[in-house]
Design a protein around this motif. Sequence first.
Motif, PDB file in Angstrom:
ATOM      1  N   LYS A  87       1.256  -1.368  -0.063  1.00 33.72           N
ATOM      2  CA  LYS A  87      -0.105  -0.136   0.041  1.00 33.72           C
ATOM      3  C   LYS A  87       1.262   1.463  -0.248  1.00 33.72           C
ATOM      4  CE  LYS A  87      -3.529   2.699   1.521  1.00 33.72           C
ATOM      5  NZ  LYS A  87      -2.861   3.714   0.568  1.00 33.72           N
ATOM      6  N   ILE A  88       1.003   1.654  -1.173  1.00 29.87           N
ATOM      7  CA  ILE A  88       2.030   3.176  -0.651  1.00 29.87           C
ATOM      8  C   ILE A  88       1.120   4.326  -0.971  1.00 29.87           C
ATOM      9  CG2 ILE A  88       3.558   4.416  -2.871  1.00 29.87           C
ATOM     10  CD1 ILE A  88       3.769   1.227  -4.278  1.00 29.87           C
ATOM     11  N   ASN A  89       2.068   4.884  -0.135  1.00 27.52           N
ATOM     12  CA  ASN A  89       0.890   6.652   0.016  1.00 27.52           C
ATOM     13  C   ASN A  89       1.345   7.210  -0.997  1.00 27.52           C
ATOM     14  OD1 ASN A  89      -0.739   5.920   2.396  1.00 27.52           O
ATOM     15  ND2 ASN A  89       1.003   5.379   3.458  1.00 27.52           N
ATOM     16  N   PHE A  90       0.730   8.681  -1.815  1.00 28.13           N
ATOM     17  CA  PHE A  90       1.123   8.998  -2.697  1.00 28.13           C
ATOM     18  C   PHE A  90       2.193  10.475  -2.033  1.00 28.13           C
ATOM     19  CE2 PHE A  90       0.458  13.547  -5.173  1.00 28.13           C
ATOM     20  CZ  PHE A  90       0.711  13.284  -6.363  1.00 28.13           C
ATOM     21  N   ILE A  91       2.017  10.789  -0.510  1.00 32.95           N
ATOM     22  CA  ILE A  91       2.592  11.405  -0.109  1.00 32.95           C
ATOM     23  C   ILE A  91       1.952  10.806   1.887  1.00 32.95           C
ATOM     24  CG2 ILE A  91       2.995  13.514   1.300  1.00 32.95           C
ATOM     25  CD1 ILE A  91       1.637  14.760  -0.886  1.00 32.95           C
ATOM     26  N   ASN A  92       3.217  10.416   2.630  1.00 35.35           N
ATOM     27  CA  ASN A  92       3.422   9.275   3.691  1.00 35.35           C
ATOM     28  C   ASN A  92       3.705  10.141   4.222  1.00 35.35           C
ATOM     29  OD1 ASN A  92       3.157   7.364   5.171  1.00 35.35           O
ATOM     30  ND2 ASN A  92       4.804   5.919   4.217  1.00 35.35           N
ATOM     31  N   LEU A  93       2.391  10.603   4.936  1.00 34.46           N
ATOM     32  CA  LEU A  93       1.991  11.552   6.056  1.00 34.46           C
ATOM     33  C   LEU A  93       2.092  10.932   7.215  1.00 34.46           C
ATOM     34  CD1 LEU A  93       0.157  14.309   5.017  1.00 34.46           C
ATOM     35  CD2 LEU A  93       2.044  14.979   5.656  1.00 34.46           C
ATOM     36  N   CYS A 141      -1.301   2.287 -13.801  1.00 29.40           N
ATOM     37  CA  CYS A 141      -0.879   2.351 -11.990  1.00 29.40           C
ATOM     38  C   CYS A 141      -2.209   2.362 -11.362  1.00 29.40           C
ATOM     39  CB  CYS A 141      -0.449   4.159 -11.959  1.00 29.40           C
ATOM     40  SG  CYS A 141       0.941   5.091 -12.994  1.00 29.40           S
ATOM     41  N   SER A 142      -3.220   2.934 -11.133  1.00 31.16           N
ATOM     42  CA  SER A 142      -4.658   2.283 -10.504  1.00 31.16           C
ATOM     43  C   SER A 142      -4.127   0.845 -10.051  1.00 31.16           C
ATOM     44  CB  SER A 142      -5.256   3.744 -10.920  1.00 31.16           C
ATOM     45  OG  SER A 142      -6.698   2.532 -10.659  1.00 31.16           O
ATOM     46  N   SER A 143      -4.296   0.191 -11.299  1.00 29.57           N
ATOM     47  CA  SER A 143      -4.832  -1.505 -10.784  1.00 29.57           C
ATOM     48  C   SER A 143      -3.601  -1.858 -10.481  1.00 29.57           C
ATOM     49  CB  SER A 143      -5.005  -1.957 -12.525  1.00 29.57           C
ATOM     50  OG  SER A 143      -3.885  -1.777 -13.334  1.00 29.57           O
ATOM     51  N   LEU A 144      -2.261  -1.256 -10.707  1.00 30.18           N
ATOM     52  CA  LEU A 144      -0.791  -1.694  -9.890  1.00 30.18           C
ATOM     53  C   LEU A 144      -1.109  -0.533  -7.975  1.00 30.18           C
ATOM     54  CD1 LEU A 144       1.307  -1.775 -12.885  1.00 30.18           C
ATOM     55  CD2 LEU A 144       0.125  -3.344 -11.638  1.00 30.18           C
ATOM     56  N   ASN A 145      -1.790  -0.032  -7.515  1.00 26.53           N
ATOM     57  CA  ASN A 145      -1.639   0.774  -6.487  1.00 26.53           C
ATOM     58  C   ASN A 145      -0.824   1.929  -6.569  1.00 26.53           C
ATOM     59  OD1 ASN A 145      -4.078  -0.919  -5.067  1.00 26.53           O
ATOM     60  ND2 ASN A 145      -3.478  -2.773  -5.167  1.00 26.53           N
ATOM     61  N   ILE A 146      -1.051   2.142  -7.321  1.00 22.61           N
ATOM     62  CA  ILE A 146       0.509   3.103  -7.361  1.00 22.61           C
ATOM     63  C   ILE A 146      -0.268   4.677  -7.524  1.00 22.61           C
ATOM     64  CG2 ILE A 146       2.506   4.663  -8.603  1.00 22.61           C
ATOM     65  CD1 ILE A 146       2.986   1.455  -9.517  1.00 22.61           C
ATOM     66  N   PRO A 147      -0.380   5.319  -6.656  1.00 22.11           N
ATOM     67  CA  PRO A 147      -1.521   6.530  -6.577  1.00 22.11           C
ATOM     68  C   PRO A 147      -0.385   7.560  -7.598  1.00 22.11           C
ATOM     69  CG  PRO A 147       0.167   5.978  -3.914  1.00 22.11           C
ATOM     70  CD  PRO A 147       0.349   5.244  -5.472  1.00 22.11           C
ATOM     71  N   THR A 148      -1.368   8.448  -8.085  1.00 23.52           N
ATOM     72  CA  THR A 148      -0.757   9.540  -9.314  1.00 23.52           C
ATOM     73  C   THR A 148      -1.416  10.588  -8.437  1.00 23.52           C
ATOM     74  OG1 THR A 148      -2.319   8.547 -10.196  1.00 23.52           O
ATOM     75  CG2 THR A 148      -0.010   7.999 -10.628  1.00 23.52           C
ATOM     76  N   LEU A 166       4.292  11.667  -9.917  1.00 27.66           N
ATOM     77  CA  LEU A 166       4.383   9.457  -8.641  1.00 27.66           C
ATOM     78  C   LEU A 166       4.227  10.373  -7.304  1.00 27.66           C
ATOM     79  CD1 LEU A 166       6.969   8.682 -11.604  1.00 27.66           C
ATOM     80  CD2 LEU A 166       4.916   7.910 -11.104  1.00 27.66           C
ATOM     81  N   PRO A 167       4.291   9.071  -6.547  1.00 26.41           N
ATOM     82  CA  PRO A 167       4.989   8.996  -4.824  1.00 26.41           C
ATOM     83  C   PRO A 167       5.692  10.037  -4.465  1.00 26.41           C
ATOM     84  CG  PRO A 167       3.921   7.176  -5.727  1.00 26.41           C
ATOM     85  CD  PRO A 167       4.038   8.152  -7.509  1.00 26.41           C
ATOM     86  N   MET A 168       5.695  10.931  -4.472  1.00 25.84           N
ATOM     87  CA  MET A 168       6.845  12.216  -3.162  1.00 25.84           C
ATOM     88  C   MET A 168       6.770  11.975  -2.350  1.00 25.84           C
ATOM     89  SD  MET A 168       9.995  13.271  -3.258  1.00 25.84           S
ATOM     90  CE  MET A 168      10.690  12.866  -5.247  1.00 25.84           C
ATOM     91  N   SER A 169       7.763  11.644  -1.113  1.00 30.53           N
ATOM     92  CA  SER A 169       8.224  11.992   0.157  1.00 30.53           C
ATOM     93  C   SER A 169       9.148  11.488   0.754  1.00 30.53           C
ATOM     94  CB  SER A 169       6.473  11.494   0.705  1.00 30.53           C
ATOM     95  OG  SER A 169       6.772  10.674   1.536  1.00 30.53           O
ATOM     96  N   ALA A 170       9.576  12.150   1.825  1.00 31.45           N
ATOM     97  CA  ALA A 170      10.460  11.985   2.727  1.00 31.45           C
ATOM     98  C   ALA A 170      10.560  10.343   3.424  1.00 31.45           C
ATOM     99  CB  ALA A 170      11.483  12.281   3.440  1.00 31.45           C
ATOM    100  N   PHE A 171       9.655   9.862   3.523  1.00 31.06           N
ATOM    101  CA  PHE A 171       9.220   9.065   3.532  1.00 31.06           C
ATOM    102  C   PHE A 171       8.466   7.417   2.468  1.00 31.06           C
ATOM    103  CE2 PHE A 171       9.357  12.309   6.818  1.00 31.06           C
ATOM    104  CZ  PHE A 171       9.654  10.913   8.122  1.00 31.06           C
ATOM    105  N   LEU A 172       9.185   7.519   1.519  1.00 29.75           N
ATOM    106  CA  LEU A 172       8.212   6.941   0.277  1.00 29.75           C
ATOM    107  C   LEU A 172      10.005   5.429   0.662  1.00 29.75           C
ATOM    108  CD1 LEU A 172       6.507   6.361  -1.839  1.00 29.75           C
ATOM    109  CD2 LEU A 172       8.601   6.654  -3.530  1.00 29.75           C
ATOM    110  N   THR A 173       9.746   4.737   1.100  1.00 32.20           N
ATOM    111  CA  THR A 173      10.853   3.073   1.083  1.00 32.20           C
ATOM    112  C   THR A 173      11.283   2.974  -0.255  1.00 32.20           C
ATOM    113  OG1 THR A 173       9.671   1.349   0.957  1.00 32.20           O
ATOM    114  CG2 THR A 173       9.407   2.428   3.106  1.00 32.20           C
ATOM    115  N   LYS A 174      12.711   2.260  -0.060  1.00 34.09           N
ATOM    116  CA  LYS A 174      13.243   1.744  -1.092  1.00 34.09           C
ATOM    117  C   LYS A 174      12.428   1.117  -1.719  1.00 34.09           C
ATOM    118  CE  LYS A 174      17.333   3.582  -1.132  1.00 34.09           C
ATOM    119  NZ  LYS A 174      18.323   4.064  -0.543  1.00 34.09           N
ATOM    120  N   GLU A 175      12.259   0.000  -1.291  1.00 34.24           N
ATOM    121  CA  GLU A 175      11.053  -0.805  -1.436  1.00 34.24           C
ATOM    122  C   GLU A 175      10.089  -0.212  -2.227  1.00 34.24           C
ATOM    123  OE1 GLU A 175       9.432  -3.384   1.036  1.00 34.24           O
ATOM    124  OE2 GLU A 175       8.630  -4.994   0.300  1.00 34.24           O
ATOM    125  N   GLU A 176       9.473   0.683  -1.889  1.00 41.34           N
ATOM    126  CA  GLU A 176       8.026   1.656  -2.589  1.00 41.34           C
ATOM    127  C   GLU A 176       8.983   2.290  -4.226  1.00 41.34           C
ATOM    128  OE1 GLU A 176       5.402   2.127   0.978  1.00 41.34           O
ATOM    129  OE2 GLU A 176       6.796   4.012   0.428  1.00 41.34           O
TER     130      GLU A 176
END
Length: 361
Positions: free
Chosen positions: A2-8, A297-304, A341-351
Motif C-alpha cells: 500500500k503506497i501513499n502518494f505522500i506518507n504523512l 498505475c491505479s490497477s497496480l496500486n500506485i497513487p498518482t 508520482l508518489p514523493m515524500s521523504a518516507f517513500l521506502t526503497k522497496e516502494e
Amino acid sequence: MKINFINLQSQYQQYKEEIDKEVHDVLDTSAYIMGKKVSDLENNLSKFVGVKHSIACSSGTDALILALMAIDIQPGDEIITTPFTFIATAESIAFLGAIPVFIDVDEKTFNMNPSLIEEKITSKTKAIIPVSLFGQISDMDKINNIAKKYNLQVIEDAAQSFGAEYNTKKSCNLSDLACTSFFPAKPLGCYGDGGAVFTNNDKLAEKIRVILNHGQTKRYIHSHIGINGRLDAIQAGVLNIKLKYYDEELNKRQEIATRYNTELKNVITPYVEKNNISVWAQYCILVEDREKILNKCSSLNIPTGVYYPIPLHLQEVFNYLGYKEGDFPITEKLSKSIMALPMSAFLTKEEQNYIIGAMNE
Ligand SMILES: Cc1ncc(COP(=O)(O)O)c(C=O)c1O
C-alpha cells in the motif's frame, strides 16, 4: 503493497513524541491562537530562509491575499502571473477585484517565461507573481530586473517551494514579498491550514501583521480593513518540530528524485536549472497516453496525481477574462500530458523499486 502518494503517517510516527508534546502544551495552556509558539515559528522560519521578517498566517491563499493587500492592490489593477498553477494564485488577485494577466510558461521548467512579461505590462500593471512550481524557483533575476525597470512589485508564490534554492539563496528571500503554504501535503506541512508571508521590508511586515488581525493596531483600535488571517498555536507547534528535521527530509526527497530521474525510462523526467535546487513538492513527468498510464498505475496500486488538468485561463470562473483555448499553447500541452508520482521523504526503497519497475514496464 500500500503506497501513499505522500506518507504523512510514517512522518508522524517518526516525530510522534515531540509533536504530541507540542499539541498537549497548547491544550494544557489554552493559548490557542498566535502567542509564543507562533512567534517561535516565525523566528525559526526567518533563520531557515535568511529573511528579515516571517509572518505566519492562516493559509497560503491568505498569505497571497495579505501580500497583495500590503502593497495596496485595488480593483482594476493588473497582476501578471501564470495559468499553470493552483487556482489560489489567480483567485487571490481576483478576490481583491484586480485582474490576473496570464503569460505562458517555459516548456522545460514549467515556470513563468520571463521573456513574455514585458509585452503584457500596461499602465495598470502593479505586480508580478511568479509561481515556484513543483518546488523549483522561477528565474527570479530576470523577473526582478523587469520589475525594477517598470517599478512593479514581485511576490513569489512559494507555496510549493519552501526550502528550495536559486543561486544559493532560499525561496521566500528572492523578491519584495513571498508567500508559502503549510497545507499538510506541502513539503513542510502542518496538521490543518497554515501559511506565511516573507519580506525584508519593515514597513510591509508591520502592515501585514496589522491586516492579518482585522486591521487592529491595538486592542479594538483598527487602522486598516483586514482579515482574520491568524495562525493557531497547534499548527505552529507542529511546524516547529517538523522544521527541525526539514533539511534531512529535503535530502531524502532529493535522493528519491535523483533515482526517479536516472532510472525512469520512456517518460520525460523533470528539468531543474543548474542554479536551482528543487524541493520536489511534486515529482511530475510528461507521458504520452496519460489516461492509459494513470489507469494502469491505479490497477497496480500506485497513487498518482495530475497537476493541473485544466489551466486557469480555461477555468469557468475566469471566463470573464476573455481567454480562449490556444492562448497559452505550452501550458495547454503540459496540462494534457503531465502526471505526478508518489514523493515524500518516507517513500521506502522497496516502494521506489516497485514504482520504477512498474513505470518502466
Ligand atoms: C501554487 C500554490 N499557490 C497557493 C496555494 C494555496 O495554499 P493553501 O492551500 O495553503 O491556501 C497552493 C496550495 O495548494 C499552491 O499550490
